[in-house]
Write a protein that holds these residues in place. Sequence first.
Motif, PDB file in Angstrom:
ATOM      1  N   PRO A   1      39.100  25.713  34.782  1.00  0.00           N
ATOM      2  CA  PRO A   1      37.756  25.567  34.212  1.00  0.00           C
ATOM      3  C   PRO A   1      37.451  24.169  33.677  1.00  0.00           C
ATOM      4  N   ASP A   2      38.482  23.357  33.447  1.00  0.00           N
ATOM      5  CA  ASP A   2      38.279  22.079  32.761  1.00  0.00           C
ATOM      6  C   ASP A   2      38.281  20.876  33.698  1.00  0.00           C
ATOM      7  N   GLU A   3      38.471  21.091  34.993  1.00  0.00           N
ATOM      8  CA  GLU A   3      38.544  19.977  35.923  1.00  0.00           C
ATOM      9  C   GLU A   3      37.168  19.650  36.479  1.00  0.00           C
ATOM     10  N   SER A   4      37.069  18.476  37.111  1.00  0.00           N
ATOM     11  CA  SER A   4      35.794  18.084  37.694  1.00  0.00           C
ATOM     12  C   SER A   4      35.382  19.056  38.792  1.00  0.00           C
ATOM     13  N   PHE A   5      36.371  19.591  39.499  1.00  0.00           N
ATOM     14  CA  PHE A   5      36.100  20.634  40.487  1.00  0.00           C
ATOM     15  C   PHE A   5      36.551  21.952  39.882  1.00  0.00           C
ATOM     16  N   GLN A   6      35.608  22.709  39.331  1.00  0.00           N
ATOM     17  CA  GLN A   6      35.943  23.951  38.630  1.00  0.00           C
ATOM     18  C   GLN A   6      36.181  25.076  39.627  1.00  0.00           C
ATOM     19  N   TRP A   7      37.239  25.837  39.379  1.00  0.00           N
ATOM     20  CA  TRP A   7      37.666  26.843  40.350  1.00  0.00           C
ATOM     21  C   TRP A   7      38.250  28.041  39.634  1.00  0.00           C
ATOM     22  N   PHE A   8      37.878  29.233  40.089  1.00  0.00           N
ATOM     23  CA  PHE A   8      38.420  30.468  39.531  1.00  0.00           C
ATOM     24  C   PHE A   8      38.656  31.452  40.670  1.00  0.00           C
ATOM     25  N   GLN A   9      39.913  31.778  40.909  1.00  0.00           N
ATOM     26  CA  GLN A   9      40.231  32.801  41.897  1.00  0.00           C
ATOM     27  C   GLN A   9      41.550  33.461  41.541  1.00  0.00           C
ATOM     28  N   ILE A  10      41.522  34.757  41.412  1.00  0.00           N
ATOM     29  CA  ILE A  10      42.735  35.537  41.154  1.00  0.00           C
ATOM     30  C   ILE A  10      42.780  36.668  42.166  1.00  0.00           C
ATOM     31  N   SER A  11      43.889  36.775  42.868  1.00  0.00           N
ATOM     32  CA  SER A  11      44.106  37.863  43.811  1.00  0.00           C
ATOM     33  C   SER A  11      45.235  38.730  43.280  1.00  0.00           C
ATOM     34  N   MET A  12      44.972  40.021  43.161  1.00  0.00           N
ATOM     35  CA  MET A  12      45.996  40.983  42.753  1.00  0.00           C
ATOM     36  C   MET A  12      46.076  42.058  43.827  1.00  0.00           C
ATOM     37  N   CYS A  13      47.274  42.421  44.213  1.00  0.00           N
ATOM     38  CA  CYS A  13      47.391  43.432  45.261  1.00  0.00           C
ATOM     39  C   CYS A  13      48.662  44.251  45.107  1.00  0.00           C
ATOM     40  N   GLN A  14      48.646  45.376  45.785  1.00  0.00           N
ATOM     41  CA  GLN A  14      49.791  46.280  45.801  1.00  0.00           C
ATOM     42  C   GLN A  14      49.864  46.930  47.179  1.00  0.00           C
ATOM     43  N   GLU A  15      51.056  46.971  47.725  1.00  0.00           N
ATOM     44  CA  GLU A  15      51.216  47.625  49.025  1.00  0.00           C
ATOM     45  C   GLU A  15      50.909  49.124  48.892  1.00  0.00           C
ATOM     46  N   PRO A  16      50.300  49.708  49.916  1.00  0.00           N
ATOM     47  CA  PRO A  16      50.183  49.212  51.291  1.00  0.00           C
ATOM     48  C   PRO A  16      48.995  48.304  51.564  1.00  0.00           C
ATOM     49  N   GLY A  17      48.264  47.826  50.518  1.00  0.00           N
ATOM     50  CA  GLY A  17      47.223  46.875  50.843  1.00  0.00           C
ATOM     51  C   GLY A  17      46.074  46.758  49.874  1.00  0.00           C
ATOM     52  N   THR A  18      45.982  47.627  48.863  1.00  0.00           N
ATOM     53  CA  THR A  18      44.860  47.543  47.931  1.00  0.00           C
ATOM     54  C   THR A  18      44.825  46.170  47.269  1.00  0.00           C
ATOM     55  N   ASN A  19      43.659  45.532  47.303  1.00  0.00           N
ATOM     56  CA  ASN A  19      43.531  44.160  46.808  1.00  0.00           C
ATOM     57  C   ASN A  19      42.315  44.057  45.904  1.00  0.00           C
ATOM     58  N   ILE A  20      42.511  43.453  44.732  1.00  0.00           N
ATOM     59  CA  ILE A  20      41.411  43.159  43.818  1.00  0.00           C
ATOM     60  C   ILE A  20      41.267  41.651  43.755  1.00  0.00           C
ATOM     61  N   LEU A  21      40.085  41.168  44.126  1.00  0.00           N
ATOM     62  CA  LEU A  21      39.817  39.731  44.153  1.00  0.00           C
ATOM     63  C   LEU A  21      38.802  39.395  43.072  1.00  0.00           C
ATOM     64  N   VAL A  22      39.161  38.431  42.221  1.00  0.00           N
ATOM     65  CA  VAL A  22      38.297  38.010  41.119  1.00  0.00           C
ATOM     66  C   VAL A  22      37.963  36.541  41.328  1.00  0.00           C
ATOM     67  N   GLN A  23      36.671  36.226  41.389  1.00  0.00           N
ATOM     68  CA  GLN A  23      36.235  34.861  41.669  1.00  0.00           C
ATOM     69  C   GLN A  23      35.149  34.453  40.693  1.00  0.00           C
ATOM     70  N   GLY A  24      35.199  33.192  40.256  1.00  0.00           N
ATOM     71  CA  GLY A  24      34.217  32.687  39.311  1.00  0.00           C
ATOM     72  C   GLY A  24      33.239  31.732  39.948  1.00  0.00           C
ATOM     73  N   SER A  25      31.997  31.765  39.498  1.00  0.00           N
ATOM     74  CA  SER A  25      30.960  30.857  39.977  1.00  0.00           C
ATOM     75  C   SER A  25      30.388  30.108  38.790  1.00  0.00           C
ATOM     76  N   PRO A  26      30.707  28.804  38.640  1.00  0.00           N
ATOM     77  CA  PRO A  26      30.163  28.054  37.503  1.00  0.00           C
ATOM     78  C   PRO A  26      28.656  27.886  37.577  1.00  0.00           C
ATOM     79  N   GLU A  27      28.089  27.831  38.797  1.00  0.00           N
ATOM     80  CA  GLU A  27      26.645  27.644  38.932  1.00  0.00           C
ATOM     81  C   GLU A  27      25.872  28.844  38.396  1.00  0.00           C
TER      82      GLU A  27
END
Length: 302
Positions: A210-236
Motif C-alpha cells: 500500500p505504501d509504494e508508488s505502484f500500489q498493489w493488493f492481491q492475496i490468493s488462498m486455496c485448498q485442494e482439490p481447488g477451492t480458491n479465494i482471491l482478494v484484490q485491492g483497487s486504490p482508484e
Amino acid sequence: MLTFAFGDVRFFTPAFVIVLLIGALLGLPIYFLIRSRGEANWRTAAATGFFAGAAIPALVMLSGPPDSASIDGVATVMDGSYTWFGWFQNLSLVGLFGGAGSAAGLFFLRFVGRAGVPTVAEEQVAPTKPSWKPAALTVAAIATVGAAVAIPEVTKDRSCHNTLRDGRRSIGQEASFNLMVGTEEWRAVAQEVEAFGREKGWSIISDVRPDESFQWFQISMCQEPGTNILVQGSPEFREVSFGVYQPQAGTSWRVPFVELYTRIWRRWPDRIEFTGDVGQQIEPPRWVPTDQKTGAGKPPAR
C-alpha cells in the motif's frame, strides 16, 4: 508485456529486451537469406525487422487472454474474451514492437549489414565459400522460439492457486463481495485475511504494497482439490474485492467463504457492498447470513 502479458508496467524494460533478443535470432537468418539473393535493401530490412519484432507479442496475444483484465478501470478482457479496447491495446503493442524491429532492421542494414559485403571485383577474385552462419542462426532461432513457446507450459503453476490449471480458458466466480476501504486500511484487511487462511490451513500467496508508488493488493488462498479465494485491492475505487472460485464444481466453497465474510463483516459492518454483473449495487445474496445483511441496522454503504 504491457498490460496483459507481464502485468506490472515496471516489467516493460526486461520484456522489451527479451523480445529484442528473440527478434534478432529470428531476423538474422532471414537477412542472410535475403542478402544471399542480392535483395538486401531498406524495404526488405524494414519488413523483416517488423516481422521479427512483432512475432513474439503476436504469439503471446493469440495464446489466449486471462479471465478478466482492465486498464485504469476500462475492461480489456471480459469473460475470457478481448474487448474492443483490449484488441486496440494488443494491436498497439504488436505495432510498437514491430516498429522497433523495423528501426533495428534499418539500423542493421545501414551500419552493420553492409560491412563485410564483398565488392564486385573481390567476388571475381575470391571464390565464394559456403558459410555456416545462416544455418547456425536458423537453428538458434528455431530453438529460441521453441523455448519461448515451451517455457510458459513448463513453468505453469499447477497448484490450487491457478484456477485454470486444468486447461480451461476462463472461470467465473461462485460468489463475491466488496469491502469499501482505501489503501490506508489495506494492511488491516490483509492481516484479517491471512489470519483466516492460517487458521484454516490453506495455502496463501500474499502481495500487499500500500505504501509504494505502484500500489498493489492481491492475496490468493486455496485448498485442494481447488477451492480458491482471491482478494484484490483497487486504490482508484477504494475497495477490496473478495471472490471465490470452485474449479472442481460443488458447493464446498460456501462454508469457508461465509466464514471469511463474517470475519470481515464483524470488523467493517457498514463498509460491505455487493455488485451485479455490470457493476450495479445489488441486495445481499442468499448465501449471506440473515443477521449479517445489514450493518448496525443500516444497508451496506460506502
